[in-house]
Design an enzyme around this catalytic site. Structure first.
Site, mmCIF file in Angstrom:
data_model
loop_
_atom_site.group_PDB
_atom_site.id
_atom_site.type_symbol
_atom_site.label_atom_id
_atom_site.label_comp_id
_atom_site.label_asym_id
_atom_site.label_seq_id
_atom_site.Cartn_x
_atom_site.Cartn_y
_atom_site.Cartn_z
ATOM 1 N N GLY A 56 0.774 -1.230 0.000
ATOM 2 C CA GLY A 56 0.000 0.000 0.000
ATOM 3 C C GLY A 56 0.806 1.280 0.000
ATOM 4 C CE1 TYR A 206 -8.477 3.754 10.643
ATOM 5 C CE2 TYR A 206 -10.249 5.173 9.869
ATOM 6 C CZ TYR A 206 -8.956 4.684 9.739
ATOM 7 O OH TYR A 206 -8.154 5.143 8.728
#
Length: 332
Positions: A56, A206
């Site tokens: 990524g 998150y």
């Protein structure tokens, strides 16, 4: 052929619709790729650490740093994937000064071991890029009992950063780059249940961890004022990476057939997702800029919650207590 007869020809009509749709999707995707860091810089004398860099955004960040001649340490949990990524990058860039080192941000002992090994190998550190992260994972805990998203995204990077501050200060001007997210705008630091022991929602956890990244960055910048070490945070954009692996909405069979093609035009590639990290880490104009938040290689405003000085100080004190790093000499 008249327009009417053209429209009556179904194969030609649907071929035209498909071509127009694909073309529009590609045009939208190009528009969504965001700002690019295009300045030429020579990083041959720089030592840089990038966490979570075997895939990524992190991998693409390392690739570009290696192209520019930097000595790069890939701090990763999965050493097999790290070595595979390193081999690919070294072969492409012809830069042999790219190293894999184990650093599991879900383990404070692993972080301490990484730092100890790094300090035996290097006497300077010019840039620390805290890139690793997990997103919306099922309820789980790190080896030290932290809720996984809080532990990896914030606590692990807090400890790593504080343990490396001595080298960063010796190497000044130097930089700390914290990869946060736009999700911080939805975050709230739950001072009564920071570790989500009483209740757990993966989305809220998150967002809290990403808000913690920004609060940590701003408090760190204040403490490091005048030291020559800067700290900045950023939003990389919505990027097509493994970060979405825990979101069943994107990982099931039907999502692969219907949702992902609709989602595709609106996400960045990993390479483009890395651009703001590179901007914050390398742009000469940012040498003395600290405590800022960037997106698409531009300064952006943070959420009001991220400007709460008292919460930032509280989070620092709790993080310091929970990770128990050695005392550090920073400006108050």
């Amino acid at each position: 052929m008249t327009l009417f007869s053209f429209l009556k020809s179904r194969p030609i009509f649907w071929l035209s619709v498909t071509g127009t749709t694909v073309g529009a999707a590609c045009a939208i995707k190009d528009l969504m790729q965001g700002g690019q860091f295009t300045k030429e810089t020579d990083e041959t004398e720089k030592v840089i650490i990038v966490t979570g860099s075997n895939s990524g955004i992190g991998k693409e960040t390392v690739r570009e740093l290696a192209k520019r001649g930097a000595t790069v340490y890939m701090a990763c949990r999965d050493m097999k994937k790290c070595e595979e990524a390193r081999e690919e990058i070294v072969l492409e860039t012809k830069n042999k000064y790219v190293y894999c080192r184990e650093c599991d941000l879900a383990s404070l002992d692993s972080i301490r071991n990484f730092v100890a090994a790094f300090k035996r190998e290097q006497k300077t550190l010019n840039v620390l890029i805290n890139n690793a992260g997990v997103m919306r994972c099922p309820r789980s805990h790190t080896k030290d009992g932290f809720e996984m998203q809080l532990g990896v995204n914030h606590m692990g990077h807090f400890l790593l950063t504080t343990l490396l501050l001595d080298l960063l200060k010796i190497s000044a001007p130097s930089r700390i780059v914290n990869v946060s997210s736009l999700a911080h705008t939805r975050g709230e630091i739950n001072t009564g249940d920071l570790n989500s022991d009483k209740s757990y929602d993966e989305g809220r956890a998150y967002s809290q961890s990403k808000l913690a990244n920004v609060l940590f960055t701003r408090e760190l910048a204040k403490r490091l004022a005048g030291s020559g070490v800067t700290a900045n945070a950023l939003h990389p954009g919505v990027v097509d990476t493994e970060l979405f692996r825990h979101m069943s909405f994107f990982s099931n069979f039907f999502a692969g057939l219907f949702v992902k093609p609709l989602f595709w035009p609106f996400v960045k590639t990993a390479r483009n997702g890395a651009q703001t990290s590179l901007y914050a880490a390398l742009d000469p104009d940012l040498e003395q800029v600290s405590g800022e938040y960037f997106s698409d290689c531009q300064p952006k405003d943070v959420a009001p919650a991220a400007t709460d000085t008292q919460t930032g100080k509280w989070l620092w004190a709790v993080s310091e207590k929970w990770t128990n790093p050695p005392a550090i000499d920073v400006k108050k």
